[in-house]
Scaffold this motif. Sequence first.
Motif, short mmCIF file in Angstrom:
data_model
loop_
_atom_site.label_atom_id
_atom_site.label_comp_id
_atom_site.label_asym_id
_atom_site.label_seq_id
_atom_site.Cartn_x
_atom_site.Cartn_y
_atom_site.Cartn_z
N VAL A 212 0.92 -1.19 0.08
CA VAL A 212 0.18 0.00 -0.03
C VAL A 212 0.89 1.31 0.03
O VAL A 212 0.66 2.22 -0.80
N ASN A 213 2.07 1.16 0.89
CA ASN A 213 2.71 2.47 0.89
C ASN A 213 3.57 2.60 -0.25
O ASN A 213 3.50 3.69 -0.80
N ASP A 214 4.04 1.39 -0.93
CA ASP A 214 4.96 1.39 -2.21
C ASP A 214 4.12 1.99 -3.14
O ASP A 214 4.54 2.57 -4.36
N LEU A 220 -1.00 8.46 1.93
CA LEU A 220 -2.07 7.80 1.74
C LEU A 220 -2.07 6.58 2.67
O LEU A 220 -3.32 6.15 3.15
N GLY A 221 -0.96 5.78 2.87
CA GLY A 221 -0.88 4.75 3.94
C GLY A 221 -1.24 5.17 5.31
O GLY A 221 -2.08 4.43 6.09
N ASP A 222 -0.74 6.48 5.67
CA ASP A 222 -1.41 6.97 6.93
C ASP A 222 -2.82 6.93 6.82
O ASP A 222 -3.48 6.82 7.94
N VAL A 224 -4.86 5.27 5.42
CA VAL A 224 -5.47 3.86 5.59
C VAL A 224 -5.60 3.39 6.90
O VAL A 224 -6.47 2.87 7.52
N LEU A 225 -4.37 3.76 7.75
CA LEU A 225 -4.38 3.52 9.20
C LEU A 225 -5.22 3.99 9.89
O LEU A 225 -5.86 3.55 10.86
N LYS A 226 -5.59 5.40 9.54
CA LYS A 226 -6.51 6.21 10.39
C LYS A 226 -7.69 5.60 10.08
O LYS A 226 -8.79 5.53 11.05
N1 LIG Z 1 2.22 4.78 6.03
C1 LIG Z 1 2.59 4.27 7.07
N2 LIG Z 1 3.16 2.86 6.95
C2 LIG Z 1 3.49 2.31 8.10
C3 LIG Z 1 3.51 2.93 9.41
N3 LIG Z 1 3.99 2.20 10.24
C4 LIG Z 1 4.43 1.07 9.94
N4 LIG Z 1 4.14 1.35 8.47
C5 LIG Z 1 4.76 0.42 7.29
O1 LIG Z 1 3.95 -0.70 7.26
C6 LIG Z 1 4.77 -1.97 6.52
C7 LIG Z 1 4.79 -3.06 7.09
O2 LIG Z 1 5.40 -4.04 6.28
P1 LIG Z 1 5.79 -5.48 6.71
O3 LIG Z 1 6.13 -5.63 8.11
O4 LIG Z 1 6.59 -5.88 5.54
O5 LIG Z 1 4.34 -6.45 6.55
P2 LIG Z 1 3.31 -6.09 5.29
O6 LIG Z 1 3.65 -5.40 4.05
O7 LIG Z 1 2.10 -5.60 5.77
O8 LIG Z 1 3.24 -7.58 5.14
P3 LIG Z 1 2.46 -8.74 5.76
O9 LIG Z 1 2.28 -8.20 7.19
O10 LIG Z 1 3.36 -10.07 5.85
O11 LIG Z 1 1.15 -9.11 5.03
C8 LIG Z 1 6.37 -1.33 6.39
O12 LIG Z 1 6.36 -0.72 4.96
C9 LIG Z 1 6.12 0.10 7.40
O13 LIG Z 1 6.87 1.22 6.53
C10 LIG Z 1 2.92 4.16 9.58
O14 LIG Z 1 2.74 4.97 10.64
N5 LIG Z 1 2.44 4.88 8.27
#
Ligand SMILES: Nc1nc2c(ncn2[C@@H]2O[C@H](COP(=O)(O)OP(=O)(O)OP(=O)(O)O)[C@@H](O)[C@H]2O)c(=O)[nH]1
Length: 331
Positions: A212-214, A220-222, A224-226
Amino acid sequence: MRSVYDLFKKTLGLLSKYRLPPTPEHYALWYVYVSEENPELNAAVDQSLGKDDQLGPSSAALLFQAHLGDARWRDTQALTASLDALGQELSSTLHDTRQDTAQFQSALRDRFGRLGGIEEGSVSLDLLLDEVRNLVKDAKLMEGSAEHLQNRLQSAEDEVNRLREALAKSREEALVDVLTGLRNRRAFDMELEAMDGSVSLILLDLDHFKTVNDTYGHLLGDQVLKAAARQLSGFVRDGALAFRFGGEEFAVLMKEPLAVARRKAETLRILVSKVSVTDRRTGQKVGNITASIGVAEGAAGKQGLQLVGMADKQLYEAKRLGRNRVMPMSL
Ligand SMILES: Nc1nc2c(ncn2[C@@H]2O[C@H](COP(=O)(O)OP(=O)(O)OP(=O)(O)O)[C@@H](O)[C@H]2O)c(=O)[nH]1
């Protein structure tokens, strides 16, 4: 003495052995572990590894928080120490003042005794005047001491109020996750330790969140978390508590048996799958968010770490089996 190179090699060895992503926290955890600087941390890690010699990211994060701490929490601890110090200073001031007062009272008693013993005509006016002068001097000293005490008490009270406010604010901030507004991991640890009896824990981790981040970017990832956090907040009721456990991981604690927690976890999985966020700039929609969930029931309180370990294992089992599913522990 072990060389830095040696420690570094061992740290990397442990990171890869336990298949933990090489985050700064994981690196710090294993580095401190191999350097044996913090015996408490080593004991806790060994306990967490347990018989099956496994340590998931959630347990690792918990250990990091508990033993290597975060800055905001340290601020709170420092403020608490300041308040303690001030309390001690106040009580020593009060002690000194009590002593001054006692001395003054006994001096007064002496002087009055002497004055009372003087018989008419047996003493000169000069002597009498001297005694009165001394009395006035003592009274002035006492007055000065009382004024000094009052000033000190006033400034101490101001300081106490200032520290109390700072402490309340710092405590609040130290227990809340800034991004989502949910309670954070520290709050989770405290809550779990304060609970007693059997509780259920739902550990939820968003799937492929890195993608999602990539794909859409961190901002936008943030979002989604919210949005996921909002689903959790809306979902918890009847005394259940929601937390952001770390990164893209959330936790719900409840005083319910495993069967109920399992059903709730299923509802939660569906709620998360409804999360949808739109990128305002491009109009692009982020959907299809799924979550893997581990559920466990066990003792809260001091043994809570084991409960976290169990839920963590179930969560990883859910990931291993293909994600987007709930895996409760077997009873
Ligand atoms: N946008 C955002 N990303 C975050 C935050 N905290 C952690 N992440 C991201 O969450 C991602 C977690 O990645 P992984 O641990 O590889 O896990 P995953 O891609 O969800 O894969 P699986 O858990 O195996 O399904 C990393 O890219 C972190 O940078 C945040 O506060 N904001």
